[in-house]
Design an enzyme around this catalytic site. Structure first.
Site, mmCIF file in Angstrom:
data_model
loop_
_atom_site.group_PDB
_atom_site.id
_atom_site.type_symbol
_atom_site.label_atom_id
_atom_site.label_comp_id
_atom_site.label_asym_id
_atom_site.label_seq_id
_atom_site.Cartn_x
_atom_site.Cartn_y
_atom_site.Cartn_z
ATOM 1 C CB SER A 78 -0.947 0.001 1.205
ATOM 2 O OG SER A 78 -0.200 -0.127 2.397
ATOM 3 C CB SER A 132 7.777 4.807 17.032
ATOM 4 O OG SER A 132 8.019 6.178 16.896
ATOM 5 C CE1 TYR A 182 3.957 5.264 13.538
ATOM 6 C CE2 TYR A 182 5.091 7.066 14.676
ATOM 7 C CZ TYR A 182 5.119 5.825 14.059
ATOM 8 O OH TYR A 182 6.305 5.139 13.975
ATOM 9 C CE LYS A 205 4.395 1.510 14.722
ATOM 10 N NZ LYS A 205 4.674 0.196 14.133
ATOM 11 C CG ASN A 229 9.584 11.327 7.753
ATOM 12 O OD1 ASN A 229 9.017 10.421 7.175
ATOM 13 N ND2 ASN A 229 9.222 11.727 8.956
ATOM 14 C CG LEU A 230 15.249 17.095 7.939
ATOM 15 C CD1 LEU A 230 14.770 18.392 7.291
ATOM 16 C CD2 LEU A 230 15.884 17.391 9.301
ATOM 17 N N GLY A 265 2.448 19.194 16.622
ATOM 18 C CA GLY A 265 2.761 17.829 17.079
ATOM 19 C C GLY A 265 4.256 17.567 17.206
ATOM 20 C CG ASP A 266 7.506 18.521 14.432
ATOM 21 O OD1 ASP A 266 7.157 17.335 14.274
ATOM 22 O OD2 ASP A 266 8.027 19.199 13.525
HETATM 23 C C1 UD1 Z 1 8.363 11.244 13.167
HETATM 24 C C2 UD1 Z 1 8.024 10.449 14.396
HETATM 25 C C3 UD1 Z 1 8.784 9.158 14.392
HETATM 26 C C4 UD1 Z 1 8.552 8.411 13.112
HETATM 27 C C5 UD1 Z 1 9.035 9.294 11.981
HETATM 28 C C6 UD1 Z 1 8.882 8.595 10.658
HETATM 29 C C7 UD1 Z 1 7.478 11.801 16.364
HETATM 30 C C8 UD1 Z 1 7.997 12.615 17.483
HETATM 31 N N1 UD1 Z 1 8.375 11.233 15.571
HETATM 32 O O1 UD1 Z 1 9.686 11.681 13.353
HETATM 33 O O2 UD1 Z 1 8.371 8.355 15.459
HETATM 34 O O3 UD1 Z 1 9.251 7.196 13.130
HETATM 35 O O4 UD1 Z 1 8.263 10.483 11.989
HETATM 36 O O5 UD1 Z 1 7.690 8.844 10.052
HETATM 37 O O6 UD1 Z 1 6.282 11.652 16.227
HETATM 38 N N2 UD1 Z 1 11.512 19.007 9.651
HETATM 39 C C9 UD1 Z 1 11.640 20.214 8.992
HETATM 40 N N3 UD1 Z 1 11.197 20.270 7.687
HETATM 41 C C10 UD1 Z 1 10.654 19.199 7.036
HETATM 42 C C11 UD1 Z 1 10.514 17.978 7.733
HETATM 43 C C12 UD1 Z 1 10.949 17.912 9.048
HETATM 44 O O7 UD1 Z 1 12.124 21.185 9.534
HETATM 45 O O8 UD1 Z 1 10.257 19.340 5.851
HETATM 46 C C13 UD1 Z 1 12.019 18.889 11.034
HETATM 47 C C14 UD1 Z 1 10.988 18.504 12.076
HETATM 48 O O9 UD1 Z 1 10.359 19.631 12.608
HETATM 49 C C15 UD1 Z 1 11.843 17.752 13.101
HETATM 50 C C16 UD1 Z 1 12.946 17.116 12.252
HETATM 51 O O10 UD1 Z 1 12.970 17.860 11.037
HETATM 52 O O11 UD1 Z 1 12.455 18.658 13.995
HETATM 53 C C17 UD1 Z 1 12.697 15.665 11.934
HETATM 54 O O12 UD1 Z 1 11.402 15.514 11.367
HETATM 55 P P1 UD1 Z 1 10.938 14.155 10.632
HETATM 56 O O13 UD1 Z 1 12.005 13.692 9.725
HETATM 57 O O14 UD1 Z 1 9.584 14.410 10.062
HETATM 58 O O15 UD1 Z 1 10.847 13.094 11.802
HETATM 59 P P2 UD1 Z 1 10.110 13.183 13.215
HETATM 60 O O16 UD1 Z 1 8.939 14.073 13.167
HETATM 61 O O17 UD1 Z 1 11.146 13.414 14.260
#
Ligand code: UD1
Length: 336
Positions: free
Chosen positions: A31, A122, A146, A150, A196-197, A291-292
């Site tokens: 999926s 997680s 989410y 878990k 994700n980042l 949520g962050d």
């Molecule tokens: C989240 C979940 C984690 C999960 C992971 C994978 C939480 C706390 N964490 O991780 O359990 O396994 O997703 O889906 O719920 N950021 C930016 N710009 C972006 C994307 C992210 O600045 O475009 C920042 C976020 O604010 C954060 C960091 O990068 O500070 C990491 O973000 P991300 O990669 O999305 O992972 P988590 O949110 O930590």
């Protein structure tokens, strides 16, 4: 049996298991992944998976027929939904797939006499914490559906193990898995815009997206951006193989953090990725993402103490491998 085997962590784990002589039966509903991944896993391992079933883990009848056909020693259960933002929009769907899927799996395992499970948990279950680094004894305070799904699974597994002393379950709490297989054949290939980042950074560096949005620079961290414990997906895969080797050490539920043990901010990751890729990565600071949390860093010492294992790949390797995967697969697995 590996459920969710063609996903980001599942696919790397399958290669690791095949490389170490395991016979692997795959259950996946594809999926959020591509059937392409199956051939890439086999190509990298130079071996075939034992069987691949397109099955939704909630479908007990289909799952049961897979157990009928194979003698399953242990299950590694990755199949789940994992986007925090989506879970806020679709909470019932998250409980249905993540909790319902795990319930169906446990019931089917029970019917077939399978008592050994490695579960994908997680770090998000810790929620918005002031403690850093986090040990497995720190309380769970999930702050989105989410994470709550878990945590619900972990509580269910704890109950199952309390009531049925012959069960052996390992729950691995991943911090932030990133990177890719060094071959560039397997990696994180989100469908649509990445949440994700790391995949977002890679797509900006490749020119697929205009700029990175940095979600807040007013956190109480050294440079104001969110801090996470990034761990190479190859280390996460290796940890699953080691976990299987140690499943038999004792019965009951054991829980372990999987992280590196040091924090990296968004700006630090941006800089590291820029250095590795040789690209200037445009960015703008925008509002915090709902949520962050400020900081999530593991104390990973329990795994080292128990298994003599620790994550070994550094941030440069994580960026290098993610960048290679992006360059070799500019549109993910879509184009082949
Ligand atoms: C989240 C979940 C984690 C999960 C992971 C994978 C939480 C706390 N964490 O991780 O359990 O396994 O997703 O889906 O719920 N950021 C930016 N710009 C972006 C994307 C992210 O600045 O475009 C920042 C976020 O604010 C954060 C960091 O990068 O500070 C990491 O973000 P991300 O990669 O999305 O992972 P988590 O949110 O930590």
């Amino acid at each position: 049996m590996v459920t969710g085997a063609t996903g980001f962590i599942g696919s790397h784990t399958c290669v690791e298991l095949l490389d170490h002589g395991y016979q692997v039966v795959v259950v996946d509903d594809f999926s959020n992944s591509s059937p392409q991944v199956v051939s890439r896993i086999q190509r990298l391992a130079g071996r075939f998976l034992d069987a691949v079933y397109k099955v939704d883990v909630r479908d007990r009848r289909a799952l049961s027929s897979v157990f009928d056909r194979h003698r399953v020693d242990a299950v590694v259960h990755f199949a789940a939904k994992k986007a925090v933002g989506e879970s806020v929009r679709l909470p019932v769907e998250y409980y249905d797939v993540n909790v319902g899927g795990t319930t169906a799996l446990l019931a089917t395992m029970h019917e077939h006499g399978v008592r050994r499970l490695v579960f994908s948990s997680s770090c998000s279950i810790y929620g918005d914490v002031d403690t850093s680094p986090l040990t497995e004894q720190d309380p769970a305070r999930p702050s989105n559906p989410y994470a709550a799904s878990k945590w619900t699974c972990e509580q269910m597994l704890a109950d199952v193990c309390r009531c049925r002393p012959d069960y052996t379950v390992l729950s691995l709490r991943y911090f932030n898995p990133v990177g890719a297989h060094p071959s560039g054949l397997l990696g994180e290939a989100p469908l649509g815009e990445p949440d994700n980042l790391m995949p977002y950074l890679a797509q900006v560096a490749a020119g697929r997206r205009e700029r990175l949005r940095v979600f807040g620079s007013d956190y109480a961290t050294a440079d104001g951006t969110g801090v996470r414990d990034y761990i190479h997906v190859m280390d996460v895969a290796e940890a699953h193989r080691i976990a299987l080797e140690h499943l038999g050490d004792s019965t009951g539920l054991r829980v372990f953090n999987l992280g590196v043990g040091s924090g990296t901010s968004v700006f630090e990751l941006l800089t590291a990725f820029g250095e590795v890729s040789g690209k200037t990565i445009p960015y703008e600071v925008v509002d915090r993402r709902p949520g962050d949390v400020t900081e999530l860093v593991a104390d990973p010492s329990a795994v080292t103490r128990e298994w003599g294992w620790r994550a070994s790949r550094d941030l440069a390797a994580m960026c290098r491998d993610a960048w290679r995967f992006q360059r070799l697969n500019p549109t993910g697995y879509a184009a082949g």
